[in-house]
Structures are given as structure tokens and as C-alpha cells.
Write an enzyme that holds these catalytic residues in place. Structure first.
Site, PDB file in Angstrom:
ATOM      1  N   CYS A 113       0.829  -1.205   0.000  1.00  0.00           N
ATOM      2  CA  CYS A 113       0.000   0.000   0.000  1.00  0.00           C
ATOM      3  C   CYS A 113       0.866   1.259   0.000  1.00  0.00           C
ATOM      4  CB  CYS A 113      -0.930  -0.028   1.213  1.00  0.00           C
ATOM      5  SG  CYS A 113      -1.998   1.415   1.328  1.00  0.00           S
ATOM      6  N   CYS A 124      -0.475   4.152   2.051  1.00  0.00           N
ATOM      7  CA  CYS A 124      -0.293   3.961   3.499  1.00  0.00           C
ATOM      8  C   CYS A 124       1.151   4.208   3.918  1.00  0.00           C
ATOM      9  CB  CYS A 124      -0.657   2.535   3.898  1.00  0.00           C
ATOM     10  SG  CYS A 124      -2.188   1.932   3.222  1.00  0.00           S
ATOM     11  N   ASP A 125       2.088   3.671   3.158  1.00  0.00           N
ATOM     12  CA  ASP A 125       3.457   3.566   3.668  1.00  0.00           C
ATOM     13  C   ASP A 125       4.507   4.404   2.932  1.00  0.00           C
ATOM     14  OD1 ASP A 125       2.564   1.841   5.634  1.00  0.00           O
ATOM     15  OD2 ASP A 125       2.842   0.064   4.407  1.00  0.00           O
TER      16      ASP A 125
HETATM   17  C1  LIG Z   1       0.817  -4.023   4.989  1.00  0.00           C
HETATM   18  C2  LIG Z   1      -0.410  -3.121   4.975  1.00  0.00           C
HETATM   19  C3  LIG Z   1      -0.331  -1.857   5.525  1.00  0.00           C
HETATM   20  C4  LIG Z   1      -1.444  -1.023   5.536  1.00  0.00           C
HETATM   21  N1  LIG Z   1      -1.335   0.209   6.116  1.00  0.00           N
HETATM   22  C5  LIG Z   1      -2.413   1.013   6.142  1.00  0.00           C
HETATM   23  C6  LIG Z   1      -2.324   2.305   6.740  1.00  0.00           C
HETATM   24  O1  LIG Z   1      -1.262   2.730   7.226  1.00  0.00           O
HETATM   25  N2  LIG Z   1      -3.441   3.084   6.729  1.00  0.00           N
HETATM   26  C7  LIG Z   1      -4.624   2.670   6.163  1.00  0.00           C
HETATM   27  O2  LIG Z   1      -5.601   3.420   6.207  1.00  0.00           O
HETATM   28  N3  LIG Z   1      -4.734   1.462   5.588  1.00  0.00           N
HETATM   29  C8  LIG Z   1      -3.651   0.633   5.560  1.00  0.00           C
HETATM   30  N4  LIG Z   1      -3.746  -0.585   4.937  1.00  0.00           N
HETATM   31  C9  LIG Z   1      -5.002  -0.948   4.270  1.00  0.00           C
HETATM   32  C10 LIG Z   1      -6.026  -1.415   5.293  1.00  0.00           C
HETATM   33  O3  LIG Z   1      -5.433  -2.383   6.125  1.00  0.00           O
HETATM   34  C11 LIG Z   1      -7.251  -1.995   4.582  1.00  0.00           C
HETATM   35  O4  LIG Z   1      -7.796  -1.045   3.709  1.00  0.00           O
HETATM   36  C12 LIG Z   1      -8.314  -2.393   5.602  1.00  0.00           C
HETATM   37  O5  LIG Z   1      -7.778  -3.335   6.507  1.00  0.00           O
HETATM   38  C13 LIG Z   1      -9.534  -2.989   4.920  1.00  0.00           C
HETATM   39  O6  LIG Z   1     -10.409  -3.411   5.928  1.00  0.00           O
HETATM   40  P1  LIG Z   1     -11.515  -4.518   5.666  1.00  0.00           P
HETATM   41  O7  LIG Z   1     -12.166  -4.713   6.975  1.00  0.00           O
HETATM   42  O8  LIG Z   1     -12.344  -4.134   4.498  1.00  0.00           O
HETATM   43  O9  LIG Z   1     -10.738  -5.827   5.212  1.00  0.00           O
HETATM   44  P2  LIG Z   1      -9.554  -6.639   5.896  1.00  0.00           P
HETATM   45  O10 LIG Z   1      -8.742  -5.816   6.809  1.00  0.00           O
HETATM   46  O11 LIG Z   1      -8.877  -7.331   4.768  1.00  0.00           O
HETATM   47  O12 LIG Z   1     -10.319  -7.740   6.780  1.00  0.00           O
HETATM   48  C14 LIG Z   1     -10.989  -8.796   6.191  1.00  0.00           C
HETATM   49  C15 LIG Z   1     -11.447  -9.755   7.274  1.00  0.00           C
HETATM   50  O13 LIG Z   1     -12.292 -10.735   6.681  1.00  0.00           O
HETATM   51  C16 LIG Z   1     -11.960 -12.005   7.197  1.00  0.00           C
HETATM   52  N5  LIG Z   1     -12.423 -13.009   6.241  1.00  0.00           N
HETATM   53  C17 LIG Z   1     -12.021 -13.268   4.972  1.00  0.00           C
HETATM   54  N6  LIG Z   1     -12.710 -14.302   4.455  1.00  0.00           N
HETATM   55  C18 LIG Z   1     -13.585 -14.698   5.425  1.00  0.00           C
HETATM   56  C19 LIG Z   1     -14.555 -15.717   5.508  1.00  0.00           C
HETATM   57  N7  LIG Z   1     -14.816 -16.571   4.493  1.00  0.00           N
HETATM   58  N8  LIG Z   1     -15.235 -15.840   6.654  1.00  0.00           N
HETATM   59  C20 LIG Z   1     -15.017 -15.008   7.702  1.00  0.00           C
HETATM   60  N9  LIG Z   1     -14.105 -14.027   7.677  1.00  0.00           N
HETATM   61  C21 LIG Z   1     -13.403 -13.873   6.549  1.00  0.00           C
HETATM   62  C22 LIG Z   1     -10.466 -11.936   7.414  1.00  0.00           C
HETATM   63  O14 LIG Z   1     -10.085 -12.915   8.362  1.00  0.00           O
HETATM   64  C23 LIG Z   1     -10.332 -10.507   7.976  1.00  0.00           C
HETATM   65  O15 LIG Z   1     -10.605 -10.530   9.349  1.00  0.00           O
HETATM   66  C24 LIG Z   1      -2.661  -1.454   4.938  1.00  0.00           C
HETATM   67  C25 LIG Z   1      -2.744  -2.723   4.364  1.00  0.00           C
HETATM   68  C26 LIG Z   1      -1.636  -3.557   4.387  1.00  0.00           C
HETATM   69  C27 LIG Z   1      -1.735  -4.954   3.776  1.00  0.00           C
END
Ligand SMILES: Cc1cc2nc3c(=O)[nH]c(=O)nc-3n(C[C@H](O)[C@H](O)[C@H](O)COP(=O)(O)OP(=O)(O)OC[C@H]3O[C@@H](n4cnc5c(N)ncnc54)[C@H](O)[C@@H]3O)c2cc1C
Length: 307
Positions: free
Chosen positions: A131, A134-135
Site C-alpha cells: 500500500c 499507506c506507507d
Molecule cells: C501491509 C499493509 C499496511 C497497511 N497500512 C495502512 C495504513 O497505514 N493506513 C490505512 O488506512 N490502511 C492501511 N492498509 C489498508 C487497510 O489495512 C485496509 O484497507 C483495511 O484493513 C480494509 O479493511 P476490511 O475490513 O475491508 O478488510 P480486511 O482488513 O482485509 O479484513 C478482512 C477480514 O475478513 C476475514 N475473512 C475473509 N474471508 C472470510 C470468511 N470466508 N469468513 C469469515 N471471515 C473472513 C479476514 O479474516 C479478515 O478478518 C494497509 C494494508 C496492508 C496490507
């Protein structure tokens, strides 16, 4: 019978849990294979509002979960392995636990594609990132490498030139999937260097716990060489976690949920939140906001149905 089951425990799912719990809907959250979601992979998060000093990713997402639990949200470990959304109540199988529910909020995220190298995996959050938004800020004046050959690689590389002293794009082919305009823009940027027909074989230095360089192999000549790198960014795509919902709700060609306005999916009573639908912003704050939207919509849907 549950009022709402939330699939996923990242920013989107946990925020949806706060809102639905406070609306007395007693939500059940299936935490999935990656409790806490993508933020659990990173270290310092500096762009989530409310934390002037920044906050560690895992602490941020754990705090959101605790906030949801304090209002009565229930969490179960495990993933949803089967879903029947063809009629209401919806039926979900959470690794053997069968649940019936009036609404579902899908917040299962989209996982970044990684190269899969052991050294790369160990250094995620310590110089390896998926990202740039983000970083990128952490690499001011530093050497940055971007892996990929599509529009995102060009876009992220151009963005990263705001920070890095140089940005090297590594691509395994000679030709690029990126559109001509994006490629031309990147080529015209004096800070961007192209390393084509090249693959990364190792990211250094897992022993030190920080990225210091990479081992590269030229696929045409076989030449192997090391290159100093401080920030290593993957831009080779994301995989939306929607396999279990395929054929049940409308997905686009890449598997992202197609929004039917607000947080609605193609199935009434099933809502989307976060990166599982959003292929543009992919931020913790936008995922959290989407969790709020999905929760409000679920609440109104249940209200209209007399629950
Ligand atoms: C290395 C890294 C650094 C980042 N740094 C930043 C930052 O500094 N600032 C920022 O704003 N964003 C950052 N991001 C982006 C941010 O993390 C994501 O945009 C955010 O986490 C998305 O949230 P979400 O809840 O949509 O999905 P996710 O965080 O991907 O969560 C998805 C969830 O769904 C669950 N899941 C998947 N399939 C199933 C299933 N079949 N049944 C039940 N559960 C399931 C997973 O276990 C997980 O808990 C970063 C991302 C990464 C990879």
C-alpha cells in the site's frame, strides 16, 4: 436466529459490529482466517484520524473490536465456509457451526497478492508493503522498489517518487499490461527506473528485521545481482475474499462485490463493507466508514421488516 452476522473482523467488520451492537442487534462476527484483517499485518498507522502520534495497526483494530464487544458484539473464530443466500433466513456455516440470520454484512476484505517468498513474508510491515498510500511517507529520501507491470504499478511508482530518492519498477516481462498513458507518464519521470525481464528472488534482510535490499535475477541473461532497497512495494493485485459467495450475489469479473447503491448487494438483506467491494480507496478509514454504512442499512432493513 441472529439479526446480523458480520463476515470478517477487519476495520469494516469491527466497525459494523460497533454500530449494530449499539443498535441492540446483538451481532455475531465471524473473525475469519486473519483476525483483525490486513491492519494486523502492519506496524505504524499514521493516517487514521484521532491518533496524532500514530498507532500500531494491530492495536488499532483490536481497539475497534474491544469497543464492539463492550456493546455486546459476539465474536467466533473461523471462516464462513458455506453460505446459502438464496432465501431468508440466510444460512451460514462457520467452520461447522451453522447459523441462521436475517441479514449478513460481508466485510471479508481483499488480500494483497504477494510474491510468496519467505523473506518477503517476514518483512511485511518492516519495509515490505502492498500500500503506497499507506506507507510511502516512511521512505522520504530512500530507495524504493515497486514490483508489477500494470496501471497500479505505474500509478503507485509515480506517487512514490514524491518521497523516494529513486523508484525502481521490477517487472518479469519486457511488455507491460499498463495503459500507454500511464506507462508514458512513468517513463517520463526521471526518478523512475525500469528493470524488465527481472524477478526478485529474495528480500534482505529478514535477520535484521528490516528491508535493506533484494536479490534480482534477469530472466534473459540469468544474471543475478543484489540491489539496495529500503521500501519494497508489491502492486501485483488483490484477491477479494468472496469465493464462498460466488454464484449467490453479484460479483464483478475480478470477484469484487458489485454495489447496488449504498451498502446494498444484489441480494436484499445482504450488505457489503470495506475492501471486499472497494477496489479504489482501500484504506482503514474508508473500510471503517463502509462498516458504519452497512450497519445503518442493516438496521433500517430489519426495522422495515418489523424486527
Ligand atoms: C501491509 C499493509 C499496511 C497497511 N497500512 C495502512 C495504513 O497505514 N493506513 C490505512 O488506512 N490502511 C492501511 N492498509 C489498508 C487497510 O489495512 C485496509 O484497507 C483495511 O484493513 C480494509 O479493511 P476490511 O475490513 O475491508 O478488510 P480486511 O482488513 O482485509 O479484513 C478482512 C477480514 O475478513 C476475514 N475473512 C475473509 N474471508 C472470510 C470468511 N470466508 N469468513 C469469515 N471471515 C473472513 C479476514 O479474516 C479478515 O478478518 C494497509 C494494508 C496492508 C496490507
Amino acid at each position: 436466529m441472529r439479526n446480523v452476522v458480520i463476515v470478517g473482523s477487519g476495520c469494516a467488520g469491527n466497525t459494523a459490529a460497533i454500530y449494530t451492537a449499539r443498535a441492540s442487534l446483538n451481532p455475531l462476527v465471524a473473525a475469519g482466517h486473519e483476525p483483525g484483517g490486513q491492519l494486523s499485518l502492519t506496524t505504524l498507522v499514521e493516517n487514521f484520524p484521532g491518533f496524532p502520534e500514530g498507532i500500531n495497526g494491530p492495536d488499532l483494530v483490536e481497539n475497534i473490536k474491544k469497543q464492539a464487544q463492550s456493546f455486546g458484539a459476539e465474536y467466533v473464530s473461523g471462516s464462513v465456509t458455506e453460505a446459502d443466500l438464496s432465501s431468508r433466513p440466510f444460512r451460514l456455516n462457520i467452520e461447522g457451526q451453522r447459523v441462521e440470520t436475517r441479514t449478513v454484512i460481508i466485510a471479508s476484505g481483499a488480500s494483497a497478492r504477494w510474491l510468496g517468498l519467505e523473506s518477503e513474508q517476514k518483512l511485511i510491515g518492516h519495509g515490505v508493503s502492498s500500500c503506497a498510500t499507506c506507507d510511502g511517507f516512511f521512505y522520504r529520501g530512500k530507495k524504493i522498489m515497486v514490483v508489477g507491470g500494470g496501471d497500479s504499478a505505474m500509478e503507485e511508482a509515480s506517487f512514490l517518487t514524491r518521497f523516494g530518492s529513486e523508484v525502481a519498477i521490477v517487472h518479469r516481462r519486457d511488455e507491460f499490461r499498463a495503459s500507454k498513458i500511464m506507462l508514458d507518464r512513468a517513463r517520463a519521470n526521471p526518478k523512475i527506473k525500469f528493470l524488465t525481464s527481472t524477478v526478485v528472488e529474495e528480500v534482505y534482510d529478514a535477520g535484521k528485521g528490516v528491508v535493506t535490499g533484494v536479490k534480482l535475477r534477469n530472466l534473459k541473461t540469468g544474471e543475478i545481482r543484489d540491489r539496495e532497497v529500503d521500501g519494497f512495494f508489491l502492486t501485483i493485485g488483490h484477491i477479494p475474499n468472496t469465493k464462498v459467495f460466488r454464484g449467490q450475489i453479484e460479483l464483478d469479473a475480478d470477484g469484487y462485490i458489485v454495489s447496488h447503491g449504498g451498502a446494498r448487494t444484489s441480494v436484499q438483506g445482504v450488505f457489503h463493507a470495506g475492501d471486499v467491494q472497494d477496489r479504489v480507496y482501500r484504506q482503514a478509514i474508508t473500510a471503517a466508514a463502509a462498516g458504519c454504512m452497512a450497519a445503518v442499512e442493516a438496521e433500517r432493513f430489519l426495522e422495515a421488516e418489523g424486527h
